[in-house]
Design an enzyme around this catalytic site. Structure first.
Site, PDB file in Angstrom:
ATOM      1  N   HIS A 144      -8.148   1.895  -4.334  1.00 43.94           N
ATOM      2  CA  HIS A 144      -9.013   1.528  -3.213  1.00 43.94           C
ATOM      3  C   HIS A 144      -9.631   2.978  -2.829  1.00 43.94           C
ATOM      4  O   HIS A 144      -9.066   3.864  -2.340  1.00 43.94           O
ATOM      5  CB  HIS A 144      -8.232   0.985  -2.091  1.00 43.94           C
ATOM      6  CG  HIS A 144      -8.976   0.883  -0.678  1.00 43.94           C
ATOM      7  ND1 HIS A 144      -8.618   0.831   0.670  1.00 43.94           N
ATOM      8  CD2 HIS A 144     -10.419   0.876  -0.689  1.00 43.94           C
ATOM      9  CE1 HIS A 144      -9.458   0.448   1.301  1.00 43.94           C
ATOM     10  NE2 HIS A 144     -10.706   0.615   0.765  1.00 43.94           N
TER      11      HIS A 144
ATOM     12  N   SER B  31       1.015  -0.931   0.081  1.00 43.97           N
ATOM     13  CA  SER B  31       0.044  -0.054   0.146  1.00 43.97           C
ATOM     14  C   SER B  31       0.857   1.310   0.190  1.00 43.97           C
ATOM     15  O   SER B  31       1.583   1.467   1.058  1.00 43.97           O
ATOM     16  CB  SER B  31      -0.891   0.021   1.226  1.00 43.97           C
ATOM     17  OG  SER B  31      -1.358   1.345   1.439  1.00 43.97           O
TER      18      SER B  31
ATOM     19  N   ASP C 114      -4.480   4.095  -2.203  1.00 41.79           N
ATOM     20  CA  ASP C 114      -5.588   4.428  -1.224  1.00 41.79           C
ATOM     21  C   ASP C 114      -5.835   5.789  -1.660  1.00 41.79           C
ATOM     22  O   ASP C 114      -5.219   6.820  -1.495  1.00 41.79           O
ATOM     23  CB  ASP C 114      -5.270   4.464  -0.002  1.00 41.79           C
ATOM     24  CG  ASP C 114      -5.020   2.951   0.645  1.00 41.79           C
ATOM     25  OD1 ASP C 114      -5.895   2.166   0.528  1.00 41.79           O
ATOM     26  OD2 ASP C 114      -3.881   2.668   1.027  1.00 41.79           O
TER      27      ASP C 114
ATOM     28  N   ASP D 288      -7.120  -6.109   3.924  1.00 42.30           N
ATOM     29  CA  ASP D 288      -6.325  -4.763   4.028  1.00 42.30           C
ATOM     30  C   ASP D 288      -6.313  -4.113   5.345  1.00 42.30           C
ATOM     31  O   ASP D 288      -7.282  -3.810   5.994  1.00 42.30           O
ATOM     32  CB  ASP D 288      -6.960  -3.676   2.984  1.00 42.30           C
ATOM     33  CG  ASP D 288      -6.258  -2.302   2.936  1.00 42.30           C
ATOM     34  OD1 ASP D 288      -5.232  -2.332   3.607  1.00 42.30           O
ATOM     35  OD2 ASP D 288      -6.825  -1.677   2.277  1.00 42.30           O
TER      36      ASP D 288
ATOM     37  N   MET E 114      -8.539   8.769  -0.524  1.00 42.32           N
ATOM     38  CA  MET E 114      -9.365   9.199   0.656  1.00 42.32           C
ATOM     39  C   MET E 114      -9.806  10.606   0.183  1.00 42.32           C
ATOM     40  O   MET E 114      -9.047  11.315   0.042  1.00 42.32           O
ATOM     41  CB  MET E 114      -8.762   9.186   1.740  1.00 42.32           C
ATOM     42  CG  MET E 114      -8.097   7.924   2.226  1.00 42.32           C
ATOM     43  SD  MET E 114      -7.351   7.785   3.598  1.00 42.32           S
ATOM     44  CE  MET E 114      -6.387   6.103   3.834  1.00 42.32           C
TER      45      MET E 114
ATOM     46  N   HIS F 208      -1.345  -1.194  -4.212  1.00 43.25           N
ATOM     47  CA  HIS F 208      -2.512  -0.792  -3.708  1.00 43.25           C
ATOM     48  C   HIS F 208      -2.416   0.721  -3.493  1.00 43.25           C
ATOM     49  O   HIS F 208      -1.261   1.474  -2.983  1.00 43.25           O
ATOM     50  CB  HIS F 208      -2.591  -1.452  -2.371  1.00 43.25           C
ATOM     51  CG  HIS F 208      -3.872  -1.094  -1.454  1.00 43.25           C
ATOM     52  ND1 HIS F 208      -5.139  -1.742  -1.755  1.00 43.25           N
ATOM     53  CD2 HIS F 208      -4.199  -0.319  -0.675  1.00 43.25           C
ATOM     54  CE1 HIS F 208      -6.157  -1.471  -1.056  1.00 43.25           C
ATOM     55  NE2 HIS F 208      -5.428  -0.428  -0.469  1.00 43.25           N
TER      56      HIS F 208
ATOM     57  N   MET G  67     -11.692   5.063  -1.161  1.00 40.44           N
ATOM     58  CA  MET G  67     -12.614   5.508  -0.009  1.00 40.44           C
ATOM     59  C   MET G  67     -13.137   6.959  -0.095  1.00 40.44           C
ATOM     60  O   MET G  67     -12.685   7.851   0.617  1.00 40.44           O
ATOM     61  CB  MET G  67     -11.391   5.538   1.261  1.00 40.44           C
ATOM     62  CG  MET G  67     -11.260   4.194   1.739  1.00 40.44           C
ATOM     63  SD  MET G  67      -9.633   3.964   2.576  1.00 40.44           S
ATOM     64  CE  MET G  67      -8.434   4.009   1.383  1.00 40.44           C
TER      65      MET G  67
ATOM     66  N   MET H 242     -11.789  -5.349   4.797  1.00 37.13           N
ATOM     67  CA  MET H 242     -11.205  -4.637   5.614  1.00 37.13           C
ATOM     68  C   MET H 242     -10.858  -5.295   7.064  1.00 37.13           C
ATOM     69  O   MET H 242     -11.776  -5.617   7.760  1.00 37.13           O
ATOM     70  CB  MET H 242     -11.757  -3.290   5.849  1.00 37.13           C
ATOM     71  CG  MET H 242     -11.843  -2.260   4.580  1.00 37.13           C
ATOM     72  SD  MET H 242     -10.610  -1.789   3.794  1.00 37.13           S
ATOM     73  CE  MET H 242      -9.415  -0.628   4.947  1.00 37.13           C
TER      74      MET H 242
HETATM   75  C1  DX5 Z   1      -6.353   2.009   5.310  1.00 37.03           C
HETATM   76  C2  DX5 Z   1      -5.864   1.581   3.959  1.00 37.03           C
HETATM   77  C3  DX5 Z   1      -4.546   0.622   4.058  1.00 37.03           C
HETATM   78  C4  DX5 Z   1      -3.484   1.123   4.642  1.00 37.03           C
HETATM   79  C5  DX5 Z   1      -2.912  -0.079   5.114  1.00 37.03           C
HETATM   80  O1  DX5 Z   1      -7.678   2.663   5.290  1.00 37.03           O
HETATM   81  O2  DX5 Z   1      -6.723   1.166   3.344  1.00 37.03           O
HETATM   82  O3  DX5 Z   1      -4.508   0.265   2.738  1.00 37.03           O
HETATM   83  O4  DX5 Z   1      -2.631   1.747   3.995  1.00 37.03           O
HETATM   84  O5  DX5 Z   1      -1.704  -0.045   6.008  1.00 37.03           O
HETATM   85  P1  DX5 Z   1      -1.463  -0.990   7.204  1.00 37.03           P
HETATM   86  O6  DX5 Z   1      -1.014  -2.476   6.426  1.00 37.03           O
HETATM   87  O7  DX5 Z   1      -0.184  -0.224   7.807  1.00 37.03           O
HETATM   88  O8  DX5 Z   1      -2.669  -1.218   8.183  1.00 37.03           O
HETATM   89 ZN    ZN Z   2      -6.245   0.312   1.236  1.00 36.21          ZN
END
Ligand code: DX5
Ligand code: ZN
Length: 222
Positions: A66, A8, A35, A174, A37, A33, A68, A139
């Site tokens: 991903h 990620s 993210d 994740d 947000m 990956h 969010m 998740m």
């Molecule tokens: C959190 C993200 C993850 C995050 C994972 O909302 O979706 O992808 O970066 O990080 P770790 O592995 O440190 O929990």
């Molecule tokens: Zn994620």
């Protein structure tokens, strides 16, 4: 099912993102990956389309966005143009028909679609969506931040794997994933492991990802 790891990038040293992508490639990552947000769906802001497009230019690894965000349908075209390969949509951002339309649009752009379940969402809540997508993301933390403590979702993973039966649909986890938690999830039926802080915080990412794959491969077959 193939056991895959997906570092990620949000948990990486973003000042040195090219170096971090190269480090993930050299460590044997299967996908990246990414993210995204919006500060509304989750109480945090992260990285967006322009950075995704830059990462696309420097790697051939598949990029999994991903999402969010609320209203992810607004961004599917931009994700396609930026070069995403997989788009993951949370199940609770819209009603079922709207989510299915999003999956159809994602497929029309030639990308793969995944449905994500935050911890409060039950396996049963997404059964009707699974037939329309290529992967399910369970998740194992509340979405929004890297470095949180793993939450046990193995009952949910098992129900989803049983529902999928012989279907060719991956289950990704994740949040708080390391060799130990990956094994727990793999035993329940997960086969794709997003790894944030455990990967980028490691001085030997190759060893970290290899250990996760090894532990998960053994546990998946148990
Ligand atoms: C959190 C993200 C993850 C995050 C994972 O909302 O979706 O992808 O970066 O990080 P770790 O592995 O440190 O929990
Ligand atoms: Zn994620």
């Amino acid at each position: 099912m193939k056991i895959l790891t997906s570092p990620s990038i949000f948990a990486s040293d973003l000042l040195n993102i090219e170096k971090e992508v190269r480090r993930a490639e050299a460590a044997g990552a299967d996908t990246i990956h990414f993210d995204i947000m919006d500060g509304v769906y989750v109480p945090n802001l992260s990285i967006g389309f322009d950075l995704l497009a830059q990462v696309r230019k420097i790697t051939d690894l598949p990029i999994d966005a991903h999402m969010m965000t609320v209203c992810p349908e607004k961004y599917i075209e931009r994700l396609a143009n930026a070069g995403a390969d997989i788009v993951t949509i949370h199940s609770d951002v819209a009603d079922e028909d709207s989510i299915i339309s999003m999956f159809e649009e994602i497929h029309d752009y030639g990308m793969l679609a995944a449905v994500a379940l935050k911890p409060a969402v039950l396996a049963e809540d997404v059964y009707s969506l699974i037939d329309y997508c290529d992967m399910v993301l369970v998740m194992t933390v509340e979405p929004g931040f890297s470095g949180q403590k793993y939450m046990n979702m193995t009952g949910k993973i098992r129900k989803i794997r049983d529902y999928i039966a012989d279907g060719d649909i991956s289950i990704q986890v994740d949040g708080g994933i390391n060799a130990e938690t990956a094994a727990l999830c793999a035993r329940a039926g997960a086969n794709v492991f997003v790894v944030g802080s455990a990967a980028f915080g490691s001085s030997d990412m190759k060893a970290t990802l290899t250990n996760i794959k090894r532990a998960a491969t053994v546990a998946y077959c148990e």
